[in-house]
Design an enzyme around this catalytic site. Structure first.
Site, PDB file in Angstrom:
ATOM      1  N   HIS A   1      -3.314  -5.211   1.571  1.00 25.48           N
ATOM      2  CA  HIS A   1      -2.291  -5.548   2.638  1.00 25.48           C
ATOM      3  C   HIS A   1      -2.331  -7.164   3.267  1.00 25.48           C
ATOM      4  CE1 HIS A   1      -1.835  -1.296   4.544  1.00 25.48           C
ATOM      5  NE2 HIS A   1      -2.990  -1.171   3.807  1.00 25.48           N
TER       6      HIS A   1
ATOM      7  N   CYS B   1       0.999  -1.229   0.159  1.00 22.39           N
ATOM      8  CA  CYS B   1       0.031  -0.132   0.071  1.00 22.39           C
ATOM      9  C   CYS B   1       0.902   1.407  -0.036  1.00 22.39           C
ATOM     10  CB  CYS B   1      -1.099  -0.024   1.271  1.00 22.39           C
ATOM     11  SG  CYS B   1      -2.393   0.930   0.917  1.00 22.39           S
TER      12      CYS B   1
ATOM     13  N   GLU C   1      -0.518  -8.238   5.136  1.00 27.45           N
ATOM     14  CA  GLU C   1      -0.005  -8.550   6.426  1.00 27.45           C
ATOM     15  C   GLU C   1      -1.265  -8.410   7.314  1.00 27.45           C
ATOM     16  OE1 GLU C   1       0.279  -5.929   4.676  1.00 27.45           O
ATOM     17  OE2 GLU C   1       0.143  -4.000   5.968  1.00 27.45           O
TER      18      GLU C   1
HETATM   19  N1  GLN Z   1      -3.835   6.204   1.600  1.00 25.99           N
HETATM   20  C1  GLN Z   1      -2.345   6.078   1.914  1.00 25.99           C
HETATM   21  C2  GLN Z   1      -1.427   6.940   1.429  1.00 25.99           C
HETATM   22  O1  GLN Z   1      -1.633   7.425   0.484  1.00 25.99           O
HETATM   23  C3  GLN Z   1      -2.235   4.723   1.632  1.00 25.99           C
HETATM   24  C4  GLN Z   1      -3.060   3.714   2.552  1.00 25.99           C
HETATM   25  C5  GLN Z   1      -2.552   2.571   3.162  1.00 25.99           C
HETATM   26  O2  GLN Z   1      -1.388   2.362   3.218  1.00 25.99           O
HETATM   27  N2  GLN Z   1      -3.468   1.478   3.691  1.00 25.99           N
HETATM   28  O3  GLN Z   1      -0.297   7.039   1.766  1.00 25.99           O
END
Ligand code: GLN
Length: 195
Positions: A171, A79, A173
């Site tokens: 994610h 992410c 994890e």
């Molecule tokens: N929205 C977050 C960002 O732009 C990422 C979200 C996440 O890691 N769950 O950094």
């Protein structure tokens, strides 16, 4: 023995640690450049990419990490971690490493679907679906020719591989399913130890 470094500033650090622990793999939190010495791989957890970018600057980690990744250090990014590695970020206004040839759009799933779970098919183990947890996830909009798609959702890649770098927009994890981490460890062990 393999030791995996996990960027230890913010986000899902403990969740990654727990999965590696279950898989019997040692981890180390990375906060400064000196912490990188001797690690075989690095994890970029999810969280808030702007915030993690600031910590990378403060810990003088931008250059050492970029160099390690360019030299082939295996990485698993999830992410926000994937955002930090991307070569292009729409509306970018913060530090990133720019080593993964993809263009991402942050928070790209509309309000109703800001967070959701979707069954994903993993190219390296299609035998059963993987629970993809998406939390304000970015979308990978374009990818360079050497980027392999390991999983897609809604017509867009959600897990990619470029050399030894794995980038997920979900994610892995945050689930009990350890297959993404196991695949990553396979990439790590197919490389020579760095130090
Ligand atoms: N929205 C977050 C960002 O732009 C990422 C979200 C996440 O890691 N769950 O950094």
């Amino acid at each position: 023995m393999v030791e995996v470094g996990i960027l230890g500033f913010q986000g899902s650090v403990e969740e990654h640690e727990r999965i590696f622990q279950r898989l019997g793999v040692k981890t180390r939190r990375i906060r400064y450049a000196r912490d990188l010495e001797g690690v075989n791989a690095i994890v970029f957890p999810g969280g808030e990419s702007t915030t993690i970018g600031i910590f990378l600057q403060n810990g003088d980690l931008v250059q050492p990490l970029r160099e390690a990744l360019i030299q082939g250090m295996p990485a698993l990014a999830t992410c926000a971690g994937t955002i930090l590695l991307a070569q292009e970020i729409e509306g970018k206004h913060f530090t990133s490493l720019g080593v993964l040839p993809i263009r991402v759009r942050r928070n790209a799933y509309g309000r109703q679907r800001e967070s959701f779970v979707a069954p994903l098919t993993l190219a390296f183990d299609p035998s059963r679906p993987f629970p993809g947890v998406f939390i304000r996830a970015p979308r990978i909009e374009t990818a360079g020719p050497e980027v392999y798609f390991l999983s897609s959702f809604d017509g867009q890649p959600v897990m990619v591989q470029y050399g030894a770098i794995l980038g997920c927009t979900f994610h892995p994890e945050l689930t009990e399913d350890t297959r993404v981490h196991e695949y990553f460890l396979g990439v790590v062990s197919s490389r020579k130890p760095r130090v």
